[in-house]
Design an enzyme around this catalytic site. Structure first.
Site, PDB file in Angstrom:
ATOM      1  N   TYR A  71     -40.566 125.079 -33.081  1.00 36.13           N
ATOM      2  CA  TYR A  71     -39.715 124.030 -33.180  1.00 36.13           C
ATOM      3  C   TYR A  71     -39.674 123.066 -31.989  1.00 36.13           C
ATOM      4  O   TYR A  71     -39.994 123.616 -30.986  1.00 36.13           O
ATOM      5  CB  TYR A  71     -38.678 124.709 -33.178  1.00 36.13           C
ATOM      6  CG  TYR A  71     -37.843 125.568 -32.388  1.00 36.13           C
ATOM      7  CD1 TYR A  71     -36.814 124.390 -31.827  1.00 36.13           C
ATOM      8  CD2 TYR A  71     -37.802 127.205 -31.944  1.00 36.13           C
ATOM      9  CE1 TYR A  71     -36.097 125.502 -30.762  1.00 36.13           C
ATOM     10  CE2 TYR A  71     -37.179 127.113 -30.621  1.00 36.13           C
ATOM     11  CZ  TYR A  71     -36.571 126.415 -30.183  1.00 36.13           C
ATOM     12  OH  TYR A  71     -35.167 126.923 -29.230  1.00 36.13           O
ATOM     13  N   CYS A  72     -39.279 122.042 -32.166  1.00 35.72           N
ATOM     14  CA  CYS A  72     -38.716 120.645 -31.109  1.00 35.72           C
ATOM     15  C   CYS A  72     -37.106 120.887 -31.747  1.00 35.72           C
ATOM     16  O   CYS A  72     -36.926 121.597 -32.511  1.00 35.72           O
ATOM     17  CB  CYS A  72     -39.999 120.195 -31.144  1.00 35.72           C
ATOM     18  SG  CYS A  72     -39.794 118.635 -30.044  1.00 35.72           S
ATOM     19  N   TRP A  73     -36.946 118.993 -31.488  1.00 33.98           N
ATOM     20  CA  TRP A  73     -35.948 118.891 -31.547  1.00 33.98           C
ATOM     21  C   TRP A  73     -35.131 118.868 -33.440  1.00 33.98           C
ATOM     22  O   TRP A  73     -34.713 119.240 -33.667  1.00 33.98           O
ATOM     23  CB  TRP A  73     -35.295 117.532 -31.335  1.00 33.98           C
ATOM     24  CG  TRP A  73     -34.675 117.212 -29.529  1.00 33.98           C
ATOM     25  CD1 TRP A  73     -35.777 117.533 -28.618  1.00 33.98           C
ATOM     26  CD2 TRP A  73     -33.547 118.518 -29.168  1.00 33.98           C
ATOM     27  NE1 TRP A  73     -34.769 117.330 -27.375  1.00 33.98           N
ATOM     28  CE2 TRP A  73     -33.674 117.575 -28.042  1.00 33.98           C
ATOM     29  CE3 TRP A  73     -32.607 118.335 -29.837  1.00 33.98           C
ATOM     30  CZ2 TRP A  73     -32.692 117.960 -27.303  1.00 33.98           C
ATOM     31  CZ3 TRP A  73     -31.929 119.161 -28.924  1.00 33.98           C
ATOM     32  CH2 TRP A  73     -31.396 118.621 -27.530  1.00 33.98           C
TER      33      TRP A  73
END
Length: 136
Positions: A71-73
């Site tokens: 995941y990222c932002w």
């Protein structure tokens, strides 16, 4: 198989959502954001491995026999897609957590900051305020 079935089946093969991750996965969750973002808060139990370091450090951080969920932002950021591509290039089984950390936090799942895990109230515009999942 018609094209719509192929398309949606393909997406489900390589994507998962925050509710699925919160229910538990057989694998490791990887936060691909930078160190400053990680310190602001992250999914409890996640491993911090910024995208730029995946090619060099993946083997020392993540076992080859587990599925990786990155995941990222959030949905406005393609960082998780880039991280998933890096893991895929290395031969890992990988999925992208759609919604990213933004939706993890907005839906009221636990967030870890400085070793302390806290649970925030869900955003009523993104998750049921009762805390009951949408059951989709």
């Amino acid at each position: 198989m018609n094209s719509a079935v192929a398309y949606f089946s393909g997406r489900l093969a390589f994507e998962t959502d925050v509710a699925d991750v919160a229910r538990g996965i057989d694998g490791v969750v990887v936060d691909a954001r930078n160190a400053e973002s990680w310190r602001q808060g992250h999914v409890p139990g996640a491993v911090h491995l910024p995208t730029a370091e995946i090619a060099e450090r993946a083997a020392e951080v993540v076992g080859r026999d587990v599925e990786v969920v990155v995941y990222c932002w959030g949905p406005g950021c393609n960082g998780a897609t880039k991280a998933a591509l890096e893991f895929a290039r290395l031969g890992y089984a990988v999925k992208e957590m759609i919604g990213g950390f933004e939706y993890w936090a907005r839906e009221g799942y636990p967030v870890e900051v400085d070793g302390v895990v806290e649970r925030r109230s869900p955003d009523p515009l993104t998750a049921p305020v009762s805390g009951v999942a949408c059951a989709c």
